[in-house]
Motif scaffolding. Structure first.
Motif, mmCIF file in Angstrom:
data_model
loop_
_atom_site.group_PDB
_atom_site.id
_atom_site.type_symbol
_atom_site.label_atom_id
_atom_site.label_comp_id
_atom_site.label_asym_id
_atom_site.label_seq_id
_atom_site.Cartn_x
_atom_site.Cartn_y
_atom_site.Cartn_z
ATOM 1 N N VAL A 1 18.179 53.653 -25.093
ATOM 2 C CA VAL A 1 17.264 53.786 -23.957
ATOM 3 C C VAL A 1 15.899 54.235 -24.461
ATOM 4 O O VAL A 1 15.742 55.350 -24.936
ATOM 5 C CB VAL A 1 17.811 54.791 -22.915
ATOM 6 C CG1 VAL A 1 16.798 54.991 -21.799
ATOM 7 C CG2 VAL A 1 19.129 54.296 -22.353
ATOM 8 N N VAL A 2 14.920 53.323 -24.380
ATOM 9 C CA VAL A 2 13.559 53.601 -24.850
ATOM 10 C C VAL A 2 12.727 54.210 -23.739
ATOM 11 O O VAL A 2 11.917 55.096 -23.957
ATOM 12 C CB VAL A 2 12.908 52.294 -25.366
ATOM 13 C CG1 VAL A 2 11.459 52.539 -25.777
ATOM 14 C CG2 VAL A 2 13.707 51.714 -26.527
ATOM 15 N N VAL A 3 12.933 53.730 -22.509
ATOM 16 C CA VAL A 3 12.212 54.212 -21.336
ATOM 17 C C VAL A 3 13.105 55.183 -20.576
ATOM 18 O O VAL A 3 14.261 54.882 -20.285
ATOM 19 C CB VAL A 3 11.812 53.033 -20.421
ATOM 20 C CG1 VAL A 3 11.241 53.528 -19.101
ATOM 21 C CG2 VAL A 3 10.806 52.137 -21.126
ATOM 22 N N SER A 4 12.574 56.384 -20.272
ATOM 23 C CA SER A 4 13.355 57.401 -19.553
ATOM 24 C C SER A 4 13.246 57.250 -18.042
ATOM 25 O O SER A 4 14.199 57.530 -17.318
ATOM 26 C CB SER A 4 12.881 58.805 -19.945
ATOM 27 O OG SER A 4 13.077 59.034 -21.311
ATOM 28 N N GLY A 5 12.072 56.820 -17.576
ATOM 29 C CA GLY A 5 11.885 56.752 -16.136
ATOM 30 C C GLY A 5 10.831 55.748 -15.732
ATOM 31 O O GLY A 5 9.973 55.348 -16.532
ATOM 32 N N ILE A 6 10.911 55.321 -14.477
ATOM 33 C CA ILE A 6 9.945 54.388 -13.893
ATOM 34 C C ILE A 6 9.376 55.038 -12.640
ATOM 35 O O ILE A 6 10.123 55.417 -11.734
ATOM 36 C CB ILE A 6 10.608 53.044 -13.542
ATOM 37 C CG1 ILE A 6 11.199 52.403 -14.806
ATOM 38 C CG2 ILE A 6 9.603 52.104 -12.878
ATOM 39 C CD1 ILE A 6 12.111 51.232 -14.522
ATOM 40 N N ALA A 7 8.061 55.190 -12.601
ATOM 41 C CA ALA A 7 7.393 55.840 -11.471
ATOM 42 C C ALA A 7 6.478 54.846 -10.770
ATOM 43 O O ALA A 7 6.070 53.835 -11.350
ATOM 44 C CB ALA A 7 6.585 57.044 -11.955
ATOM 45 N N TYR A 8 6.145 55.164 -9.536
ATOM 46 C CA TYR A 8 5.172 54.331 -8.823
ATOM 47 C C TYR A 8 4.311 55.207 -7.928
ATOM 48 O O TYR A 8 4.723 56.288 -7.507
ATOM 49 C CB TYR A 8 5.863 53.235 -8.004
ATOM 50 C CG TYR A 8 6.704 53.741 -6.855
ATOM 51 C CD1 TYR A 8 6.167 53.901 -5.579
ATOM 52 C CD2 TYR A 8 8.055 54.050 -7.040
ATOM 53 C CE1 TYR A 8 6.938 54.353 -4.530
ATOM 54 C CE2 TYR A 8 8.834 54.515 -6.000
ATOM 55 C CZ TYR A 8 8.273 54.661 -4.734
ATOM 56 O OH TYR A 8 9.028 55.123 -3.687
#
Length: 417
Positions: free
Chosen positions: A250-257
């Motif tokens: 897992v390279v990306v921990s989170g997705i925000a908007y």
């Protein structure tokens, strides 16, 4: 004996039943052998209701009087919570922000803390009392009451934890942790067991409403461990700390908007030294935060550039730009709304090339055009039209292997202030 600062948001103390639940939770913490300082927000929609009533009297809402009004919400909360805790047979005392020693700069609405003198708090703790402190407020050196702005109670809690050298600051809200993305959009969103200060700071700046950026900055600077937990259950929360373990694959921990985005474009600006400094200096003096800045091509000695501001600040930003036209001439100024900023965040991005390219590819396959891009070592942000936000986030969540069911993760909604 450990010392804990426990912060409860507005929905956690939204009515007397919830207030009693919080009192019981705090009493249980004391029963475990810990000293407790509790920071609370105003009950439920109290602040919004006060503002709505004030607008009926004065549409311009004078900043000083608005601060005077809004701080009453937290004072109601601290007194009632103290009463509820005393009903359980415990000693408790409530303090306003200024009684707890919070000194701020002389700015209304968005004041920053300049000093904390927590002698009263420490003395009450030594006397065996549970201390209840009003979040979101302070006082200037001249005795003017101020508020700390959005997320101010988070900031109060973390700053106080640093000042009294607490072992941890627990942020209780209506979610039981920090998620890989909004679970209302992605049903398989995962609750992170831990996350680094840097990652949390990026997510907070980029729209994740679990913690306020200033609170995370305080925590990082003072090395205060943060724990995000639910006030409605006893589930394990998310720990925010110096370094978090990277999950394999897992390279990306989170997705925000962030939907609170407007793009402003200034066209036909003289391409000479000092123009951008003058324009953005004026915006800064007006206390307007500018986010992404992009300068496009130069033609006939003229340049076009665009930048983003909070949607709520769009009108004020254009007023500032118009006021500068005599000093820094330009052809015209335009704006665009109905935009959203989507961001991916992860410490693992540093050592994995192609992460941004993958994001652009995923977005394009949703038939969405990217209008602006901003990057750092651990995040990539794209400003896009908001009509396909859910599809974009779902596709990114899948593309970066965040859909996998991992035992340490779970999902939920959000509480502010």
């Amino acid at each position: 004996m450990s010392l804990f600062v426990m912060k409860f948001g507005g929905s956690s103390v939204g009515d007397t039943e919830r207030m009693q639940r919080v009192a019981k939770r705090v009493a249980e913490k004391q029963d475990e052998g810990h000293k407790c300082v509790v920071v609370v927000s105003a009950m439920g929609d109290t602040t919004d209701d006060l503002i709505d009533q004030a607008k009926l009297l004065n549409s311009k809402l004078p900043a000083r009087e608005l601060d005077m009004l809004m701080t009453t919400g937290e004072q109601i909360s601290i007194a009632m919570l103290s009463m509820a805790i005393q009903q359980l047979g415990r000693e408790a005392v409530s303090y306003t922000g200024w009684q707890a020693g919070f000194v701020t700069e002389p700015v209304h609405g968005k004041a920053r803390i300049t000093d904390i003198n927590p002698e009263k708090v420490l003395r009450s703790l030594d006397e065996g009392k549970i201390v209840i402190v009003a979040g979101f407020q302070g006082i200037t050196a001249d005795g003017e009451i101020t508020t700390l702005g959005r997320g101010g109670s988070d900031t109060t809690a973390v700053a106080l934890a640093a000042a009294i050298k607490a072992d941890a600051c627990e942020i209780y809200t209506d979610v039981d942790g920090v998620y890989s993305t909004d679970p209302r959009i992605v049903k398989v969103a995962r609750k992170l067991k831990e996350i680094s200060y840097d990652e949390m700071l990026e997510l907070a700046h980029l729209g994740t409403a679990v913690l306020h950026p200033r609170a995370v900055e305080y925590a990082k600077h003072s090395k205060v461990p943060l724990v995000v937990r639910s006030s409605f259950n006893y589930n394990e929360g998310t720990v925010v700390k110096e370094e978090a373990a990277l999950e394999q694959g897992v390279v990306v921990s989170g997705i925000a908007y962030d939907k609170n985005v407007a793009r402003i474009s200034i066209l036909g600006v003289e391409d000479i030294p000092g123009v951008l400094a003058g324009m953005f200096g004026a915006l800064a003096q007006a206390q307007l935060d500018v986010d992404i800045i992009v300068q496009s091509g130069i033609s006939d000695g003229k340049a076009d550039f665009s930048f983003t501001v909070a949607l709520d600040d769009r009108e004020r930003a254009i007023e500032v730009i118009n006021s500068m036209k005599q000093v820094l001439p330009y052809r015209e100024v335009t704006f665009e709304e109905n935009l959203v900023k989507v961001s991916i965040v992860g410490a693992g991005m540093v050592s994995h090339p192609g992460v941004a390219a993958q994001m652009f590819d995923v977005i394009s396959k949703q038939g969405v055009n990217i209008k602006m891009v901003s990057t750092s070592e651990i995040k990539v942000s794209c400003v896009i039209e908001g009509n396909k936000l859910n599809e974009v986030i779902q596709a990114l969540h899948t593309a970066y292997n965040l859909d996998t069911d991992v035992k340490a993760f779970v999902g939920g909604p959000q509480d502010r202030r």
